[in-house]
Design a protein around this motif. Structure first.
Motif, short mmCIF file in Angstrom:
data_model
loop_
_atom_site.label_atom_id
_atom_site.label_comp_id
_atom_site.label_asym_id
_atom_site.label_seq_id
_atom_site.Cartn_x
_atom_site.Cartn_y
_atom_site.Cartn_z
N HIS A 185 0.84 -1.20 0.00
CA HIS A 185 0.00 0.00 0.00
C HIS A 185 0.88 1.26 0.00
N ASN A 186 1.97 1.23 0.76
CA ASN A 186 2.88 2.37 0.78
C ASN A 186 3.50 2.62 -0.60
N TYR A 187 3.88 1.55 -1.31
CA TYR A 187 4.42 1.72 -2.65
C TYR A 187 3.38 2.33 -3.59
N LEU A 188 2.13 1.94 -3.44
CA LEU A 188 1.06 2.52 -4.24
C LEU A 188 0.93 4.01 -3.94
N LYS A 189 0.94 4.36 -2.67
CA LYS A 189 0.82 5.77 -2.28
C LYS A 189 2.01 6.60 -2.78
N GLU A 190 3.20 6.02 -2.75
CA GLU A 190 4.38 6.74 -3.25
C GLU A 190 4.24 7.01 -4.75
N GLY A 191 3.69 6.06 -5.48
CA GLY A 191 3.47 6.27 -6.91
C GLY A 191 2.48 7.39 -7.17
N ARG A 192 1.42 7.44 -6.37
CA ARG A 192 0.44 8.53 -6.51
C ARG A 192 1.10 9.88 -6.26
N THR A 193 1.89 9.95 -5.20
CA THR A 193 2.56 11.21 -4.85
C THR A 193 3.49 11.65 -5.97
N ALA A 194 4.27 10.71 -6.51
CA ALA A 194 5.20 11.04 -7.59
C ALA A 194 4.46 11.55 -8.82
N LEU A 195 3.34 10.90 -9.16
CA LEU A 195 2.56 11.32 -10.32
C LEU A 195 1.98 12.71 -10.12
N LEU A 196 1.34 12.94 -8.98
CA LEU A 196 0.67 14.22 -8.76
C LEU A 196 1.65 15.38 -8.63
N TRP A 197 2.82 15.12 -8.09
CA TRP A 197 3.82 16.19 -7.97
C TRP A 197 4.17 16.77 -9.33
N LYS A 198 4.13 15.95 -10.37
CA LYS A 198 4.53 16.42 -11.69
C LYS A 198 3.56 17.45 -12.26
N LEU A 199 2.38 17.59 -11.67
CA LEU A 199 1.40 18.57 -12.15
C LEU A 199 1.48 19.90 -11.42
N ALA A 222 12.78 17.68 -12.90
CA ALA A 222 12.96 16.23 -12.93
C ALA A 222 13.19 15.73 -11.52
N GLY A 223 13.03 14.44 -11.34
CA GLY A 223 13.32 13.85 -10.05
C GLY A 223 12.15 13.09 -9.47
N HIS A 224 12.42 12.44 -8.35
CA HIS A 224 11.46 11.53 -7.74
C HIS A 224 10.38 12.24 -6.93
N ARG A 225 10.79 13.19 -6.11
CA ARG A 225 9.83 13.94 -5.30
C ARG A 225 10.46 15.26 -4.88
N PRO A 226 9.64 16.21 -4.45
CA PRO A 226 10.16 17.56 -4.18
C PRO A 226 11.30 17.59 -3.16
N GLU A 227 11.18 16.82 -2.08
CA GLU A 227 12.18 16.89 -1.02
C GLU A 227 13.42 16.05 -1.31
N SER A 228 13.37 15.21 -2.33
CA SER A 228 14.50 14.35 -2.68
C SER A 228 14.40 13.98 -4.15
N SER A 229 15.15 14.69 -4.99
CA SER A 229 15.04 14.46 -6.43
C SER A 229 15.58 13.10 -6.84
N ASN A 230 16.47 12.54 -6.04
CA ASN A 230 17.09 11.26 -6.36
C ASN A 230 18.03 11.38 -7.56
N LEU A 231 18.41 12.61 -7.91
CA LEU A 231 19.32 12.87 -9.01
C LEU A 231 20.62 13.45 -8.47
N PRO A 232 21.75 13.08 -9.07
CA PRO A 232 23.02 13.67 -8.63
C PRO A 232 23.11 15.14 -9.02
N ASP A 233 23.93 15.89 -8.31
CA ASP A 233 24.18 17.28 -8.66
C ASP A 233 25.08 17.25 -9.89
N ASN A 234 24.54 17.66 -11.03
CA ASN A 234 25.23 17.44 -12.29
C ASN A 234 25.05 18.63 -13.21
#
Length: 198
Positions: A11-25, A165-177
């Motif tokens: 259920h947590n993985y499902l919720k994380e997917g929802r959060t990631a999708l909605l953040w993009k809007l 780009a990135g996974h979520r607002p508080e942690s993009s999961n991308l290197p500083d590049n």
């Protein structure tokens, strides 16, 4: 890990997917929410509408718990001539309506997940044969894959709009590049293979 622990984990993985999708809007104009930026027309608002329809069905009628917000535009008697009707918001559908419907769908889906055990049986009428007989565990797994796939689509579309780009607002999961230099490096590498046959 108990079945309840496993269900909570899924259920947590499902919720994380929802959060990631909605953040993009977030923070975009209605034009950008509706813009098709790839040849197949993928757009942010359409991804949410499609995911809403999918989640409503899989956690609704599949388990005999129809979602009040469930609207499948395919396979019904009043089916539209447009096979992609669930992949974009129609002119009379506002972003607020699409997002509110998704919120209602998520509440209903969460209630289904909380109410049923992982081995609860269901039937997916749009799947054929024995495959149509499912459990909540199977549907949770299916929807996690579906949702994260579309969150990935949204990630690419959002990057094409404004570079976010990135996974979520508080942690993009991308290197500083230096992404511009990195892209040029990859383009130069790809060009070395341009003339080679596929």
């Amino acid at each position: 890990m108990t079945n309840e622990d496993l269900k909570a984990d899924l259920h947590n993985y499902l919720k994380e997917g929802r959060t990631a999708l909605l953040w993009k809007l977030e923070g975009l104009s209605e034009y950008d929410l509706r813009r098709p930026l790839v040849p197949t027309g993928t757009n942010l608002l359409g991804l949410v509408k499609h995911t809403s329809n999918t989640e409503a069905g899989y956690f609704g009628s599949v388990f005999g718990r129809p979602c009040p917000a469930e609207q499948f535009p395919w396979g019904a008697e009043d089916e539209s001539d447009d096979p992609n009707i669930d992949m974009y918001a129609a002119e009379d559908e506002t972003p607020q309506q699409v997002l509110e419907r998704y919120r209602q769908v998520c509440e209903h889906a969460d209630a289904t997940i909380e109410a049923l055990p992982l081995d609860a049986p269901g039937t997916v009428p749009w799947w054929r044969g024995e495959r149509s007989q499912v459990t909540l565990h199977r549907i949770l797994t299916h929807m996690i894959a579906e949702l994260h796939r579309h969150a990935g689509h949204a990630d690419i579309v959002r990057e094409l709009i404004d570079g976010e780009a990135g996974h979520r607002p508080e942690s993009s999961n991308l290197p500083d590049n230096d992404w511009s230099a990195y892209r040029e490096q990859l383009e130069a590498l790809a060009l070395r293979f341009r003339e080679q046959p596929a």
